[in-house]
Design a protein around this motif. Sequence first.
Motif, PDB file in Angstrom:
ATOM      1  N   GLU A 112       0.655  -1.238  -0.002  1.00 48.78           N
ATOM      2  CA  GLU A 112       0.020  -0.033   0.115  1.00 48.78           C
ATOM      3  C   GLU A 112       0.944   1.325  -0.082  1.00 48.78           C
ATOM      4  O   GLU A 112       0.521   2.136  -0.816  1.00 48.78           O
ATOM      5  N   LYS A 170       0.894   1.630  -3.915  1.00 46.88           N
ATOM      6  CA  LYS A 170      -0.601   2.201  -4.108  1.00 46.88           C
ATOM      7  C   LYS A 170      -0.247   3.656  -3.599  1.00 46.88           C
ATOM      8  O   LYS A 170      -1.390   4.504  -3.951  1.00 46.88           O
ATOM      9  N   ARG A 171       0.500   3.929  -2.832  1.00 46.09           N
ATOM     10  CA  ARG A 171       0.910   5.172  -2.660  1.00 46.09           C
ATOM     11  C   ARG A 171      -0.241   5.843  -1.579  1.00 46.09           C
ATOM     12  O   ARG A 171      -0.569   6.961  -1.496  1.00 46.09           O
ATOM     13  N   SER A 172      -0.609   4.975  -0.620  1.00 45.62           N
ATOM     14  CA  SER A 172      -1.656   5.127   0.326  1.00 45.62           C
ATOM     15  C   SER A 172      -1.006   4.874   1.750  1.00 45.62           C
ATOM     16  O   SER A 172      -0.726   4.158   2.278  1.00 45.62           O
ATOM     17  N   GLU A 173      -0.506   6.058   2.431  1.00 41.56           N
ATOM     18  CA  GLU A 173      -0.167   6.210   3.615  1.00 41.56           C
ATOM     19  C   GLU A 173      -1.059   5.736   4.511  1.00 41.56           C
ATOM     20  O   GLU A 173      -0.839   5.134   5.527  1.00 41.56           O
ATOM     21  N   SER A 174      -2.426   6.033   4.417  1.00 39.79           N
ATOM     22  CA  SER A 174      -3.332   5.920   5.365  1.00 39.79           C
ATOM     23  C   SER A 174      -3.594   4.410   5.509  1.00 39.79           C
ATOM     24  O   SER A 174      -3.729   3.756   6.406  1.00 39.79           O
ATOM     25  N   ASN A 175      -3.732   3.633   4.265  1.00 39.81           N
ATOM     26  CA  ASN A 175      -3.955   2.170   4.353  1.00 39.81           C
ATOM     27  C   ASN A 175      -2.943   1.534   4.793  1.00 39.81           C
ATOM     28  O   ASN A 175      -2.862   0.384   5.473  1.00 39.81           O
TER      29      ASN A 175
END
Length: 508
Positions: A426, A430-435
């Motif tokens: 992630e 996916k470049r999603s820090e929150s996930n």
Amino acid sequence: MTNLCLSGITQLTSHLRCSWNSAQHHEMPITFPQTDLLCNTLKESLFEKFRQLQCHFTWNPQKDNTDVSNMKLRLQDSIKLGVKYQATSYNHLAFVNCQQGDYEEAIQNLKEAEKILREEYKDEFERRSIITYGNFAWVHYHMGQLSEAQSYLDKLEMICKPLSDGPRYTAMIPEVYGEKGWSLLTFGNIAYYEEAKECFEKALEEDSNNVEWIMGFATALYRLETFSFVPKNQEQSQPVKYLRLVLELDPDDTVAMVMLALKLQEFNDSENANELIEEALRKTADLPYVLRYAAKFYRIGRDVDAAIGLLKRGLEITPSSSFLHHQIGICYREKLFSLKKKTGSNYPGRSAFQQKAELISKCKYHFEKAFELKSTFIIAKLDFAGICLINSETDRAEEIYNSLLSLKDLAPDHKQALALQVGLFELHHKRSESNAIVYFLDGLKIYHGSKQWKLCDSNLRKILGKQIERNPRNSKAFGVLGMVHQLAGEKDEAIECFEKALEYDPGN
């Protein structure tokens, strides 16, 4: 009343045998006489007695989601190779065969176990036979042969009565604790290692110099230490202490040698570690258990080609070993990581590019083979997904992660490894820090101090540090960082972060 019960058992057994033969002939399930209340009562009464037994059918792993086909291959390999404690392997194999419905084969396994126990232990045979007779009783029960099952209960009662004031059909003696400990270790699931350690501890309380129980205790400690903080020096390491004791009592135990060598390698005692590896390979050059530990030793020592050579030798002896395939895949991955640092590995037409493609192919082959042979080999599937990411097969990797996330009852170490790898996916793909934060936090809540735990912890601190740097009043980041400190046992730092989170978001 006794005659009536015996008559009932005889009638019921006769009926069951007819049902059994009919079921085999017509491929129909066994049916029990629903109208015969006496028979049902007898069957229920026997079942309650069976639940009191100490054997593979009553121990916790029998409820586990185990790949029994792979377990069967491993047990058959250990028997074929003539490893120690053959009766234990036959007992376990009988349980696996019974799970697969191969009852006659299970009975033959138990007869082999009984034969070995009579030959090897002679005067101690009865003490050693408690688990075997318990397994016999259960297999006959599953076959519908209730009178035969009852006969083994009678044998157990005669054996156990002078040994215990507890249950009539079992006795918690060192031989029972010891075999239970080995069986728990055989399942290869960290969830049972602590219980295995406790079993060997109890066995050693009454028989402190028994090398079989000491080796089992050392093995459980060795595996548990893999998932906890490694002591600062070898003097503080419990596995080192007990592996040395094993070698004092049995200087030819080459499995203890290679395990001790790996522990000494962790403490940078390379001279003594090398000597142990060389001696073990000299004494048992064709024992896969020795080869795989020695291969790990060489891989960690950066002699990957030597490790691959040993693992391939092991694979020739046990071609169905998922473990060996996985270890070979890890070795090729090490070579792949080294190659990726060289210039030219990303440019078609260069020799390094072709070498990279070949190594990726070898990694994928061996990781895939590992989980084909053992469907529950979660780590091998994660490693396969990791190679897919290196090879830009992002969709395939994501598909694997999603399929693993949908599984229930994953072992805690597998859950933690999955949380870490999906978190990294992630974050970087996916470049999603929150996930990523969600998955890393999940991993942090499982085993404290393991390699995966440390990586979840360090990644969380990096992400949250950057978020706070971008926004010094980010209350959510401070709140999560407080949780990270709390899970790491850093109480003062946790309080400080929670106070800042409330300062910037007082209504939360």
